[in-house]
Design a protein around this motif. Structure first.
Motif, PDB file in Angstrom:
ATOM      1  N   GLN A 199       0.584  -1.690   0.102  1.00 27.34           N
ATOM      2  CA  GLN A 199       0.005   0.231  -0.163  1.00 27.34           C
ATOM      3  C   GLN A 199       1.120   0.975  -0.165  1.00 27.34           C
ATOM      4  O   GLN A 199       0.170   1.807  -0.156  1.00 27.34           O
ATOM      5  CB  GLN A 199      -1.117   0.476   1.180  1.00 27.34           C
ATOM      6  CG  GLN A 199      -1.433  -1.605   1.166  1.00 27.34           C
ATOM      7  CD  GLN A 199      -3.005  -0.966   2.413  1.00 27.34           C
ATOM      8  OE1 GLN A 199      -2.311  -1.386   3.602  1.00 27.34           O
ATOM      9  NE2 GLN A 199      -4.038  -0.959   2.086  1.00 27.34           N
ATOM     10  N   VAL A 200       2.030   0.970   0.593  1.00 28.53           N
ATOM     11  CA  VAL A 200       3.257   2.159   0.498  1.00 28.53           C
ATOM     12  C   VAL A 200       3.168   2.157  -1.087  1.00 28.53           C
ATOM     13  O   VAL A 200       4.034   1.512  -1.586  1.00 28.53           O
ATOM     14  CB  VAL A 200       4.099   1.860   1.543  1.00 28.53           C
ATOM     15  CG1 VAL A 200       4.886   2.997   1.396  1.00 28.53           C
ATOM     16  CG2 VAL A 200       3.375   1.953   2.709  1.00 28.53           C
ATOM     17  N   TYR A 429      -6.081   8.965  19.134  1.00 26.09           N
ATOM     18  CA  TYR A 429      -7.598   7.924  17.872  1.00 26.09           C
ATOM     19  C   TYR A 429      -7.680   7.122  18.507  1.00 26.09           C
ATOM     20  O   TYR A 429      -6.716   6.734  17.494  1.00 26.09           O
ATOM     21  CB  TYR A 429      -8.015   9.076  16.888  1.00 26.09           C
ATOM     22  CG  TYR A 429      -9.481   8.595  16.152  1.00 26.09           C
ATOM     23  CD1 TYR A 429     -10.228   8.792  16.237  1.00 26.09           C
ATOM     24  CD2 TYR A 429      -9.160   7.422  15.196  1.00 26.09           C
ATOM     25  CE1 TYR A 429     -11.658   8.416  15.513  1.00 26.09           C
ATOM     26  CE2 TYR A 429     -10.184   6.971  14.295  1.00 26.09           C
ATOM     27  CZ  TYR A 429     -11.683   7.827  14.918  1.00 26.09           C
ATOM     28  OH  TYR A 429     -12.494   6.850  14.101  1.00 26.09           O
ATOM     29  N   GLU A 430      -8.470   6.128  19.063  1.00 20.57           N
ATOM     30  CA  GLU A 430      -8.257   4.097  18.967  1.00 20.57           C
ATOM     31  C   GLU A 430      -7.177   4.038  18.999  1.00 20.57           C
ATOM     32  O   GLU A 430      -6.747   3.153  19.020  1.00 20.57           O
ATOM     33  CB  GLU A 430      -8.916   4.129  17.417  1.00 20.57           C
ATOM     34  CG  GLU A 430     -10.594   4.535  17.312  1.00 20.57           C
ATOM     35  CD  GLU A 430     -10.947   2.720  15.841  1.00 20.57           C
ATOM     36  OE1 GLU A 430     -10.113   2.856  14.747  1.00 20.57           O
ATOM     37  OE2 GLU A 430     -12.207   2.800  16.463  1.00 20.57           O
ATOM     38  N   GLY A 431      -6.362   4.973  19.995  1.00 18.06           N
ATOM     39  CA  GLY A 431      -4.671   4.911  20.832  1.00 18.06           C
ATOM     40  C   GLY A 431      -3.984   4.395  19.353  1.00 18.06           C
ATOM     41  O   GLY A 431      -3.051   4.205  19.845  1.00 18.06           O
ATOM     42  N   ASN A 432      -4.075   5.158  18.545  1.00 15.91           N
ATOM     43  CA  ASN A 432      -2.792   5.041  17.457  1.00 15.91           C
ATOM     44  C   ASN A 432      -1.961   5.655  17.711  1.00 15.91           C
ATOM     45  O   ASN A 432      -1.527   6.263  18.776  1.00 15.91           O
ATOM     46  CB  ASN A 432      -3.460   5.806  16.608  1.00 15.91           C
ATOM     47  CG  ASN A 432      -3.029   7.209  16.615  1.00 15.91           C
ATOM     48  OD1 ASN A 432      -2.256   7.919  16.201  1.00 15.91           O
ATOM     49  ND2 ASN A 432      -4.237   8.248  16.763  1.00 15.91           N
ATOM     50  N   ALA A 433      -0.679   4.879  17.538  1.00 14.29           N
ATOM     51  CA  ALA A 433       0.725   5.390  18.007  1.00 14.29           C
ATOM     52  C   ALA A 433       1.549   6.114  17.004  1.00 14.29           C
ATOM     53  O   ALA A 433       2.258   7.133  17.324  1.00 14.29           O
ATOM     54  CB  ALA A 433       1.464   4.132  18.876  1.00 14.29           C
ATOM     55  N   TYR A 434       1.240   5.601  15.616  1.00 13.57           N
ATOM     56  CA  TYR A 434       1.747   6.635  14.781  1.00 13.57           C
ATOM     57  C   TYR A 434       1.028   7.869  13.647  1.00 13.57           C
ATOM     58  O   TYR A 434       2.048   7.667  12.782  1.00 13.57           O
ATOM     59  CB  TYR A 434       2.498   5.032  13.907  1.00 13.57           C
ATOM     60  CG  TYR A 434       3.828   4.865  14.829  1.00 13.57           C
ATOM     61  CD1 TYR A 434       5.253   4.717  14.990  1.00 13.57           C
ATOM     62  CD2 TYR A 434       2.933   3.201  15.689  1.00 13.57           C
ATOM     63  CE1 TYR A 434       5.698   4.029  15.829  1.00 13.57           C
ATOM     64  CE2 TYR A 434       3.870   2.271  15.747  1.00 13.57           C
ATOM     65  CZ  TYR A 434       5.771   2.548  16.136  1.00 13.57           C
ATOM     66  OH  TYR A 434       6.146   2.597  16.746  1.00 13.57           O
ATOM     67  N   GLY A 435       0.023   7.586  13.929  1.00 15.88           N
ATOM     68  CA  GLY A 435      -1.115   8.643  13.163  1.00 15.88           C
ATOM     69  C   GLY A 435      -1.006   7.670  11.975  1.00 15.88           C
ATOM     70  O   GLY A 435      -1.745   6.924  12.241  1.00 15.88           O
ATOM     71  N   LEU A 436      -1.885   8.581  10.814  1.00 10.23           N
ATOM     72  CA  LEU A 436      -2.229   7.324   9.755  1.00 10.23           C
ATOM     73  C   LEU A 436      -1.277   7.366   8.794  1.00 10.23           C
ATOM     74  O   LEU A 436      -0.197   7.822   8.896  1.00 10.23           O
ATOM     75  CB  LEU A 436      -2.447   8.853   8.464  1.00 10.23           C
ATOM     76  CG  LEU A 436      -4.087   9.313   9.623  1.00 10.23           C
ATOM     77  CD1 LEU A 436      -4.454  10.848   8.301  1.00 10.23           C
ATOM     78  CD2 LEU A 436      -5.536   8.306   9.964  1.00 10.23           C
ATOM     79  N   GLN A 442      -3.145   8.450   1.093  1.00  5.40           N
ATOM     80  CA  GLN A 442      -3.230   9.587   2.545  1.00  5.40           C
ATOM     81  C   GLN A 442      -1.551  10.035   2.296  1.00  5.40           C
ATOM     82  O   GLN A 442      -0.668  10.017   3.171  1.00  5.40           O
ATOM     83  CB  GLN A 442      -3.796   8.420   3.341  1.00  5.40           C
ATOM     84  CG  GLN A 442      -4.985   8.331   3.814  1.00  5.40           C
ATOM     85  CD  GLN A 442      -4.344   7.297   4.634  1.00  5.40           C
ATOM     86  OE1 GLN A 442      -6.341   7.015   5.071  1.00  5.40           O
ATOM     87  NE2 GLN A 442      -4.388   6.685   5.158  1.00  5.40           N
ATOM     88  N   THR A 443      -1.166  10.614   1.253  1.00  2.00           N
ATOM     89  CA  THR A 443      -0.146  11.409   1.692  1.00  2.00           C
ATOM     90  C   THR A 443      -0.096  13.008   0.989  1.00  2.00           C
ATOM     91  O   THR A 443      -1.372  13.020  -0.288  1.00  2.00           O
ATOM     92  CB  THR A 443       0.644  10.461   0.182  1.00  2.00           C
ATOM     93  OG1 THR A 443       1.204   8.710   0.909  1.00  2.00           O
ATOM     94  CG2 THR A 443       2.262  11.459  -0.254  1.00  2.00           C
ATOM     95  N   PRO A 467       3.875  16.684   7.510  1.00  2.00           N
ATOM     96  CA  PRO A 467       4.329  15.432   6.421  1.00  2.00           C
ATOM     97  C   PRO A 467       3.902  14.376   6.972  1.00  2.00           C
ATOM     98  O   PRO A 467       3.544  13.285   5.882  1.00  2.00           O
ATOM     99  CB  PRO A 467       5.316  15.584   6.186  1.00  2.00           C
ATOM    100  CG  PRO A 467       6.032  16.334   7.141  1.00  2.00           C
ATOM    101  CD  PRO A 467       5.165  17.155   8.235  1.00  2.00           C
ATOM    102  N   GLY A 468       3.545  13.709   8.381  1.00  2.00           N
ATOM    103  CA  GLY A 468       3.139  12.103   8.627  1.00  2.00           C
ATOM    104  C   GLY A 468       3.383  12.185   9.667  1.00  2.00           C
ATOM    105  O   GLY A 468       4.263  12.638  10.312  1.00  2.00           O
TER     106      GLY A 468
END
Length: 497
Positions: A199-200, A429-436, A442-443, A467-468
């Motif tokens: 996906q990346v 949000y929902e316990g995310n550790a690294y964001g999106l 989503q870039t 930037p992410g």
């Protein structure tokens, strides 16, 4: 032109935004819900002498951090000693173990030993990765991403094909390398981007260059030394910090923010930069002033949360590197558990960081400091019993690798950190550790906007906008948000005169 600006959150992006905003001549106040700065990069000190970095531990892309210090008249060496790690890390894999050397020539030799002829293909891969790094980190990631037109520059346009934006990372790696161990080695860095290699975009081979060629480093004293340095720079510029002071509400008047509410009291401000979790920040606004609906957030692909264990051992542990990746099981099975099945993985991969191998000061004399991290799906239940089961499984694999039996009997410190803790401490949000996740959709412009569309003086920074995720991108994100605020102030001044 001096304005009173509130920064919500003292994480990496908030510290960066505070420093750049103060440098531009504004009165800056940072409001942080926790008692210390750093956000996910906070530090844990124990009563029995251990010092743990609670989050980031991979010091990659040192040039980005060097550039931040240079912007304020400093060098990295003014704040801490940076040690290059050799080996950079070790992968414990099902096809055997790979120890990754600091020297590129030695890395090239390693590739040739694993797969004859792959050294030349590594040269080709890294030359392309270097180009992407120079264009991506030099131009791409510094855009506020209001529109794709920002990327219509001669340099980016002429480089579009070479940037490999439309091909996926897994296919791209397969074109260069056939051996499973080499593919795993090359795919590993995109785990930090929070998505499957399928996906990346192949653009992110730039991370291979930023890691393997520029090297893996360690700041003596721990990663928190970076936080302390950024905090010191901000304070020297006059930034005022308010710890244990969560912002409860953002108050708007018409199309502008007029105040924030802290401890029940309104505090008048001219602008706000929110380094807090984007979704949480919007919950502080009237629904009519939010950029995104709940349906929008539910539709996003989030990078993982994680289970972390902070462990102290009464003895040194042999055969363990500073950084070790336990990848004996299938990467795709673990990724499917995170993104498709949304459950705890059956055969997990995990990461072990043992900074006391490099820095004895982070543990009592003769002891070992160990940080274990296992990626997890966001939004899942993380009860104490389940956490403990996975600790047992990880320690069993540590024992097998190191040849040390009954490591649990040598524990004198143990603390876990998981999904619910990210929610509690960071409103994640929902316990995310690294964001999106950095998927193609989503870039850049596909990320949540750095500006609020209804309130002209509200800006967002951090891992959920451009930037992410990651420390270097968060530093850049703070600079982008500060720059957008500066544009607003200058536009207002020009209109007034």
């Amino acid at each position: 032109m001096r304005r009173k600006v509130a920064i919500i959150g003292a994480g990496i992006s908030g510290l960066s935004a505070a420093a750049y905003t103060a440098k531009a001549g504004n009165e800056v106040h940072v409001y942080e819900k926790n008692s210390t700065p750093g956000g996910r990069a906070r530090q844990l000190k124990t009563a029995n002498g251990y010092i743990f970095d609670m989050g980031p531990s991979w010091y990659w892309m040192p040039d980005v951090i060097d550039r931040f210090f240079k912007d304020f008249g400093y060098r990295t060496s003014d704040f801490y000693e940076l040690i290059p790690l050799d080996p950079q890390f070790e992968i414990i894999g099902k096809e055997g173990n790979l120890s990754i050397p600091a020297s590129y020539e030695e890395l090239r030799g390693l590739f040739d030993r694993v797969e004859p002829g792959s050294g030349k293909r590594l040269d080709k891969f890294m030359e392309s990765a270097r180009f992407k790094y120079e264009v991506g980190m030099g131009q791409f990631v510094h855009k506020p991403c209001h529109s794709w037109w920002e990327f219509v520059t001669p340099k980016i346009a002429s480089s579009a094909i070479r940037l490999d934006l439309l091909s996926n990372f897994r296919t791209y790696v397969k074109k260069h390398f056939g051996h499973p161990s080499l593919r795993t080695l090359m795919e590993f860095p995109v785990i930090f981007l929070g998505a499957s290699p399928e996906q990346v975009p192949a653009l992110y081979s730039l991370m291979n260059y930023g890691g393997y060629v520029l090297g893996t480093h360690y700041p003596m004293g721990g990663f928190y030394r970076l936080v302390q340095a950024m905090w010191r720079i901000a304070e020297e510029l006059g930034v005022q910090f308010h710890f244990d002071q969560p912002v409860e509400r953002i108050i708007a008047s018409g199309s502008r923010i007029s105040a924030i509410q802290v401890n029940g009291d309104p505090i008048a401000v001219d602008a706000v930069i929110a380094s807090s979790d984007y979704h949480h920040t919007e919950s502080l606004l009237d629904p009519s002033k939010r950029n995104y609906s709940e349906d929008y957030w539910r539709s996003r692909t989030f990078a993982p949360s994680c289970l972390i264990y902070y462990l102290g051992f009464t003895e040194k542990i042999p055969r363990l590197q500073h950084h070790s990746l336990f990848f004996e099981h299938d990467l795709d099975d673990h990724i499917d558990a995170i993104y498709k099945r949304k459950r705890w993985p059956e055969k997990p991969l995990f990461y072990a960081c043992c900074p006391s191998k490099t820095d004895p000061g982070v543990a009592p004399d003769g002891h070992e400091n160990l940080f274990l991290l296992m990626p997890l799906a966001t939004g899942i239940e993380d009860d104490k019993r389940t956490r403990g089961e996975y600790l047992v499984a990880m320690i069993d694999r540590l024992e097998k690798h190191t040849g040390v039996s009954d490591l649990r009997s040598r524990l004198d410190y143990l603390q876990s950190y998981c999904v619910s803790d990210f929610v509690r401490d960071y409103n994640a949000y929902e316990g995310n550790a690294y964001g999106l996740a950095n998927t193609l959709s989503q870039t850049a412009v596909g990320k949540p906007s750095v500006r609020n569309r209804q309130l002209a003086n509200l800006f967002y920074t951090g891992q959920l906008t451009v930037p992410g995720p990651g420390v270097p991108p968060s530093i850049i994100s703070g600079k982008i948000a500060a720059g957008e605020l500066d544009k607003l102030i200058k536009e207002a001044y020009e209109t007034a005169v």
